[in-house]
Motif scaffolding. Structure first.
Motif, PDB file in Angstrom:
ATOM      1  N   TYR A  12       0.824  -1.212   0.000  1.00 62.44           N
ATOM      2  CA  TYR A  12       0.000   0.000   0.000  1.00 62.44           C
ATOM      3  C   TYR A  12       0.861   1.267   0.000  1.00 62.44           C
ATOM      4  O   TYR A  12       0.454   2.296  -0.548  1.00 62.44           O
ATOM      5  N   LEU A  15       1.724   1.557  -3.707  1.00 62.46           N
ATOM      6  CA  LEU A  15       0.574   1.985  -4.502  1.00 62.46           C
ATOM      7  C   LEU A  15       0.219   3.449  -4.235  1.00 62.46           C
ATOM      8  O   LEU A  15      -0.215   4.157  -5.141  1.00 62.46           O
ATOM      9  N   GLU A  19      -0.100   6.160  -7.227  1.00 63.66           N
ATOM     10  CA  GLU A  19      -1.382   6.809  -7.514  1.00 63.66           C
ATOM     11  C   GLU A  19      -1.423   8.259  -7.059  1.00 63.66           C
ATOM     12  O   GLU A  19      -2.441   8.931  -7.216  1.00 63.66           O
TER      13      GLU A  19
END
Length: 310
Positions: A12, A15, A19
């Protein structure tokens, strides 16, 4: 240990950088929204203890990015620390235990109450679990106190909670103000952590209640084992795991190349911290200045190899 080592350990975290989120905690709010539909009909939202701003980013993208009437949406972020600007987010550098902060929030909403209040604030943990749980409980109650000043009837309050042995007391206090209280654990929150989130829906304070900034736990008058409460004083709050097995496991290590057709490429943090407390210590250690009495106390500029937000 290379720069990609944390990318491999924490999917996470990786990511979030890919993003464009400022911290991995953005996924926690996104997963809570998937489960509870938090943003439906929300035009005025408050993010307490907002720095570094990942939850404010989620609010901005969700409330302003997909609505034709995005200009009608107002988002206020509050924190004692300075925070880099975000589009569509009004920042207040203030104390959530002060009435003046609540008044300033309402002023930005042009006298109208908020539809949603979120708080991802947490103390700098000491490793002493009883102390950490107590301080987190105080922070949650401070967030609840200011929420009673700014939240509309029927509104929603979401806050981080540490699920310790005396968590029943917090549940009982939240149930006084909200008809629906659920303890939720997003998939992106590590299983090894006692962290969870209380989702409090349908704000309905007791008749005649006047909001104030008093904190009932600070008078040290509680001498009860709250886990032994019975009858109407005993509150059992449902616990919900958000997400399913199709989501990434926050406690698992993943290979850097998830997709065989897409080559892994390191991504730097979206927004480095603004003069964090640890930055001076890093500067002194790297320059062998820890033993010098005249070591500068000025916050050095952020270098590329110093750690970013987690």
């Amino acid at each position: 240990m290379g720069r990609s080592s944390k990318d491999k350990r924490d999917i996470y975290y990786r990511l979030a950088k890919e993003e464009g989120w400022r911290a991995r905690s953005a996924f926690k709010l996104l997963q809570l929204d998937d489960e509870f539909d938090l943003f439906k009909g929300v035009n005025r939202a408050v993010d307490l203890c907002a720095a570094p701003g990942s939850w404010s980013q989620v609010l901005s993208r969700k409330l302003r990015g997909q609505e034709e009437k995005g200009e009608e949406v107002k988002i206020v972020a509050v924190d004692l620390q300075a925070m880099a600007p975000l589009p569509g987010v009004t920042q207040i550098q203030g104390d959530i235990t002060k009435v003046s902060t609540a008044q300033e929030i309402i002023r930005h909403f042009e006298g109208k109450p908020a539809d949603l209040v979120v708080c991802d604030g947490a103390p700098d943990v000491t490793g002493l679990h009883d102390v950490d749980e107590y301080i987190q409980a105080q922070l949650l109650l401070a967030a609840l106190n200011i929420t009673t000043h700014v939240l509309k009837g029927g509104g929603t309050f979401v806050a981080k909670i540490f699920r310790g042995k005396d968590v029943t007391l917090l549940y009982s206090q939240l149930k006084i103000f909200f008809s629906g209280v659920t303890c939720a654990k997003p998939r992106s929150s590590r299983n090894s952590s006692i962290e969870a989130f209380v989702v409090c829906q349908n704000y309905s304070p007791p008749e005649g209640y006047v909001p104030n900034m008093s904190n009932p736990l600070l008078d040290h008058s509680y001498n009860v084992d709250f886990n032994q409460l019975e009858g109407p004083n005993r509150v059992i709050v449902p616990f919900l795991a958000c997400g399913d097995l199709s989501a990434f496991d926050s406690d698992k290590n993943y290979p850097l190349q998830l997709d065989a057709d897409k080559q892994y490429q390191y991504t730097p943090p979206t927004q480095p911290p603004i003069c964090p407390p640890y930055q001076q210590a890093c500067h002194l250690r790297k320059n062998n200045l820890l033993s010098r009495e005249d070591a500068s106390s000025i916050c050095p500029s952020q270098s590329q190899d110093e750690p970013g937000p987690t």
